[in-house]
Design a protein around this motif. Structure first.
Motif, mmCIF file in Angstrom:
data_model
loop_
_atom_site.group_PDB
_atom_site.id
_atom_site.type_symbol
_atom_site.label_atom_id
_atom_site.label_comp_id
_atom_site.label_asym_id
_atom_site.label_seq_id
_atom_site.Cartn_x
_atom_site.Cartn_y
_atom_site.Cartn_z
ATOM 1 N N UNK A 306 -0.263 26.544 -15.059
ATOM 2 C CA UNK A 306 -0.766 25.171 -15.066
ATOM 3 C C UNK A 306 -2.283 25.219 -14.984
ATOM 4 N N UNK A 307 -2.930 24.233 -15.610
ATOM 5 C CA UNK A 307 -4.379 24.081 -15.522
ATOM 6 C C UNK A 307 -4.704 22.762 -14.842
ATOM 7 N N UNK A 308 -5.734 22.789 -14.019
ATOM 8 C CA UNK A 308 -6.257 21.569 -13.409
ATOM 9 C C UNK A 308 -7.747 21.520 -13.735
ATOM 10 N N UNK A 309 -8.157 20.533 -14.546
ATOM 11 C CA UNK A 309 -9.548 20.428 -14.973
ATOM 12 C C UNK A 309 -10.165 19.204 -14.313
ATOM 13 N N UNK A 310 -11.092 19.432 -13.409
ATOM 14 C CA UNK A 310 -11.727 18.335 -12.690
ATOM 15 C C UNK A 310 -12.750 17.622 -13.567
ATOM 16 N N UNK A 311 -12.896 16.328 -13.359
ATOM 17 C CA UNK A 311 -13.924 15.513 -14.029
ATOM 18 C C UNK A 311 -13.820 15.601 -15.549
ATOM 19 N N UNK A 312 -12.603 15.679 -16.070
ATOM 20 C CA UNK A 312 -12.456 15.932 -17.499
ATOM 21 C C UNK A 312 -12.979 14.780 -18.355
ATOM 22 N N UNK A 313 -12.561 13.565 -18.023
ATOM 23 C CA UNK A 313 -12.975 12.415 -18.824
ATOM 24 C C UNK A 313 -14.165 11.671 -18.226
ATOM 25 N N UNK A 314 -14.307 11.775 -16.916
ATOM 26 C CA UNK A 314 -15.408 11.131 -16.198
ATOM 27 C C UNK A 314 -15.422 11.721 -14.798
ATOM 28 N N UNK A 315 -16.547 11.596 -14.078
ATOM 29 C CA UNK A 315 -16.567 12.114 -12.701
ATOM 30 C C UNK A 315 -15.433 11.536 -11.869
ATOM 31 N N UNK A 316 -14.688 12.421 -11.235
ATOM 32 C CA UNK A 316 -13.578 12.006 -10.391
ATOM 33 C C UNK A 316 -12.271 11.800 -11.110
ATOM 34 N N UNK A 317 -12.270 11.897 -12.435
ATOM 35 C CA UNK A 317 -11.041 11.742 -13.217
ATOM 36 C C UNK A 317 -10.560 13.131 -13.616
ATOM 37 N N UNK A 318 -9.543 13.630 -12.909
ATOM 38 C CA UNK A 318 -9.045 14.983 -13.121
ATOM 39 C C UNK A 318 -7.843 14.977 -14.049
ATOM 40 N N UNK A 319 -7.648 16.101 -14.743
ATOM 41 C CA UNK A 319 -6.540 16.207 -15.690
ATOM 42 C C UNK A 319 -5.704 17.438 -15.392
ATOM 43 N N UNK A 320 -4.435 17.372 -15.765
ATOM 44 C CA UNK A 320 -3.513 18.495 -15.678
ATOM 45 C C UNK A 320 -3.131 18.926 -17.088
ATOM 46 N N UNK A 321 -3.074 20.208 -17.296
ATOM 47 C CA UNK A 321 -2.543 20.759 -18.539
ATOM 48 C C UNK A 321 -1.404 21.676 -18.133
ATOM 49 N N UNK A 322 -0.187 21.304 -18.490
ATOM 50 C CA UNK A 322 0.950 22.092 -18.023
ATOM 51 C C UNK A 322 2.110 22.021 -19.011
ATOM 52 N N UNK A 323 3.171 22.728 -18.666
ATOM 53 C CA UNK A 323 4.358 22.822 -19.507
ATOM 54 C C UNK A 323 5.477 21.930 -18.965
ATOM 55 N N UNK A 324 6.342 21.470 -19.858
ATOM 56 C CA UNK A 324 7.519 20.717 -19.434
ATOM 57 C C UNK A 324 8.450 21.605 -18.612
ATOM 58 N N UNK A 325 9.249 20.967 -17.756
ATOM 59 C CA UNK A 325 10.287 21.660 -16.982
ATOM 60 C C UNK A 325 9.726 22.799 -16.139
ATOM 61 N N UNK A 326 8.485 22.613 -15.668
ATOM 62 C CA UNK A 326 7.899 23.651 -14.826
ATOM 63 C C UNK A 326 7.669 24.968 -15.550
ATOM 64 N N UNK A 327 7.580 24.913 -16.869
ATOM 65 C CA UNK A 327 7.326 26.131 -17.640
ATOM 66 C C UNK A 327 8.532 27.022 -17.829
ATOM 67 N N UNK A 328 9.728 26.505 -17.616
ATOM 68 C CA UNK A 328 10.933 27.342 -17.722
ATOM 69 C C UNK A 328 11.161 27.889 -19.129
ATOM 70 N N UNK A 329 10.587 27.209 -20.129
ATOM 71 C CA UNK A 329 10.772 27.678 -21.508
ATOM 72 C C UNK A 329 9.770 28.747 -21.909
ATOM 73 N N UNK A 330 8.849 29.112 -21.008
ATOM 74 C CA UNK A 330 7.873 30.162 -21.302
ATOM 75 C C UNK A 330 8.462 31.519 -20.916
#
Length: 651
Positions: A306-330
């Motif tokens: 999983x990725x957590x990118x802080x301030x991605x769209x604006x200061x204080x607006x954080x984003x997650x980049x992750x896989x469905x189902x907790x990544x079980x398909x990886x």
């Protein structure tokens, strides 16, 4: 530069003086045979064999020897290999460059754990932070394309971490240090009748290390920001063997913090937090017959992040980049069989077949405040099969060992390819050999390179072709019980080499086949033991390093010269001091620099004590940005001089 020159001269002069001690001896065999120079390797063949005879350019280093020189983690162990640089990438993860070949997520190097391929299927991450330190016996590295026995992802080289199968002494190693470092690692092995069981594990925490980044972005200007970096890792390794049956398992979790340089605003950089989780299960069984043996094997490797990118769209607006189902398909699922037939005392034949399934799940961008709702689908769920067939003839006649082999790979997306291997090893004497080698690596693009879609950041290229790398090596090896010297020159030809570049047209990073280019270089590796001294030194020269070349756009990010030198000296029984120096030459917009480490080891009956100093002269550890190439931002390693104190309990 003066200090760098002095350290380089020290390494060369010291090794020369130790060599003089050896050659002045009445007999090299009168000296004690150290574990280091019992240098049998398996990474290039199906059996244990001496480095002087193995048909590849292989380096082997024992963990315990490097530890006494002040090298105390797997990143630095690999970094000690000639021609290898383990870089800190912008994202905070380890990026491995070998002979100038690298990719931000390590798509061009094959990582093996006890000979088992281990990498993440969508991005090609490798578990360089995930192997318990006390479980490691030694490392073996093929420099250049992998042997016939290794498939996709071995275009740059093959890195094999070999763990202990048994222990003369079981151990628990605890460590504390600067940056709030705490670490505990253990290894335990036992034997009951014909069965052997071993277990190893590690927990490490390191935080409150602030890295100051200063970058000049084309549209924004200079930005300077302080990013707190931290590292967390946990791992466990298990093994059971009974005669010809082997069962092996590994599980790990690690967290690293870097930055994301694709998005920014006028005031801040974005912390980039990567949380990786994986487990591996492997089983194999070997049947022996009068003329050969047959091995069947299977393994399942779940590896996600999983990725957590802080301030991605604006200061204080954080984003997650992750896989469905907790990544079980990886996951990656592999099964195969290998047959070795001894036709005569001089002729051996190997035949193998292997199939691997690589699966990835939906890869999505979400708001941290609303993790259930998908904003953007980055990569769709996918699955690909890769079938491989390989064979090799190994023939010995008088002083010659001749090899002819090849691997056929059929990837259902990238197509099929035959990659040959030719080798000739000529024994000049019982201690000396010449090698003439030709090898080819075939590497399919991963799903990130072909399919990721995030406009303004990174866009994949579905038209990518698989890359091939051909290597020609000439090597001289001198090997005695207390000396190992390897000198080699090489030429590499890359075709359809996959690179990442910032595209003005797409306004994003994308991936391209770079066409055809050639690189040349030379490497020296010297390992010596004399009485109470162990000394290693290696040098790698890359003729095309730090040059701007139209047909080789990555050449400017490669140093022309790298050097590693290490020494450990036994003051008196049970007390050792050691030092190591790593020099990386000028490249890109970064000056050359040297990193120096010191170590003391006190060995007692039931415990050892270690004191280690890293980066003694507080060098700025910098690496070129290989993530987006659209800024002058350098990837920065750990800052400051660091102190570690450890105790190893033996039982």
């Amino acid at each position: 530069m003066k200090r760098t020159t002095l350290f380089m001269l020290f390494g060369l002069t010291h090794s020369a003086s130790v060599f003089a001690q050896l050659t002045d001896s009445e007999s090299l065999f009168d000296l004690p045979l150290a574990e280091l120079l019992n240098v049998e390797v398996t990474v290039a063949s199906t059996e244990l064999e001496a480095i002087a005879q193995t048909p590849a350019i292989v380096s082997r280093y024992n963990r315990s020897d490097l530890e006494k020189m002040g090298i105390t983690n797997l990143r630095d162990v690999f970094n000690f290999v000639p021609g290898v640089i383990v870089q800190h990438s912008i994202t905070g993860m380890a990026s491995v460059q070998i002979r100038g070949i690298d990719e931000a997520f390590n798509q061009k190097v094959l990582f093996l754990l006890d000979g088992i391929p281990y990498h993440q299927p969508s991005h090609s991450f490798i578990p360089i932070e995930g192997i318990p330190w006390e479980s490691i016996s030694h490392i073996e590295v093929i420099r250049g394309p992998g042997a016939v026995f290794h498939g996709t992802q071995a275009s740059g080289g093959v890195f094999n971490v070999v763990t202990k199968k048994q222990a003369i002494i079981n151990s628990l190693y605890t460590k504390v240090g600067t940056n709030n470092l705490t670490e505990a690692s253990f290894f335990y092995a036992t034997k009951i009748d014909d069965a052997r069981f071993s277990i190893g594990g590690e927990v490490r925490r390191e935080d409150k290390e602030s890295i100051t980044y200063r970058a000049n972005f084309p549209d924004i200007g200079i930005i300077e920001d302080i990013i707190p970096r931290e590292l967390e890792r946990e791992s466990l390794i298990l093994r059971y063997t009974n005669n010809d049956f082997n069962a092996f398992g590994h599980i790990f979790s690690d967290k690293t913090v870097g930055i994301n340089d694709a998005y920014t605003d006028e005031n801040t950089l974005q912390p980039f937090i990567v949380q990786a989780d994986a487990y591996l299960a492997h089983f194999d069984y070997t049947w022996h017959s009068k003329y050969g043996k047959t091995k069947v094997y299977t393994d399942y490797n779940h590896y996600t992040f999983d990725l957590n990118i802080n301030n991605l769209f604006a200061p204080g607006v954080n984003a997650l980049v992750n896989k469905d189902n907790g990544g079980k398909d990886d996951y990656r699922f592999r099964m195969g069989t290998e047959y070795n037939y001894t036709i005569s005392n001089d002729l051996n034949f190997t035949l193998g077949i292997e199939n691997e399934t690589r699966s990835i799940g939906n890869y999505s961008l979400r708001l941290a405040t609303d993790p259930k709702n998908e904003l953007v689908r980055l990569i769709d769920r996918d699955k690909v099969d890769e079938l491989s067939l390989y064979s090799q003839f190994d023939y010995t006649i008088e002083n010659w060992r001749l090899l002819l082999g090849g691997r056929y790979t059929d990837n259902e997306i990238s197509g099929d390819k035959i990659t040959p291997r030719l080798g000739a090893v000529y024994s000049l004497s019982t201690a000396q050999s010449l090698k003439l080698l030709y090898s080819t690596g075939f590497n399919s693009p991963n799903p990130t390179q072909t399919s990721i879609f995030l406009p303004g950041n990174v866009i994949g290229n579905k038209n990518l072709s698989a890359e091939t790398v051909e290597a020609f090596d000439i090597a001289y090896t001198y090997s005695e019980p207390n000396i190992l010297f390897v000198a080699n020159i090489y030429k590499m030809d890359a075709e359809d080499f996959i690179i990442r570049r910032f595209s003005e047209e797409l306004e994003s990073v994308s991936f391209y086949n770079a066409g055809y280019y050639t690189r040349k270089g030379a490497e020296l590796d010297l390992q010596i033991i004399a009485e109470s001294i162990t000394s290693f030194i290696n040098i790698a020269y890359q003729h095309d390093g730090n040059k701007v070349r139209v047909n080789d756009p990555d050449a400017f990010r490669i140093p022309k010269l790298t050097l590693n030198s290490g020494i450990s000296y036994q003051l008196f029984t049970g007390h050792n001091i050691g030092a190591n120096v790593s020099y990386i030459g000028e490249r890109s917009n970064i000056n050359g620099y040297s990193v120096v480490g010191l170590n003391y080891t006190g060995e007692f009956e039931h415990f050892d004590v270690t004191v280690n100093v890293n980066n003694l002269f507080n060098e700025a550890i910098l690496n070129p940005n290989n993530t987006s190439q659209n800024s002058t931002l350098a990837a920065q390693g750990p800052e400051g001089t660091r102190l570690e104190f450890g105790v190893r309990f033996k039982f």
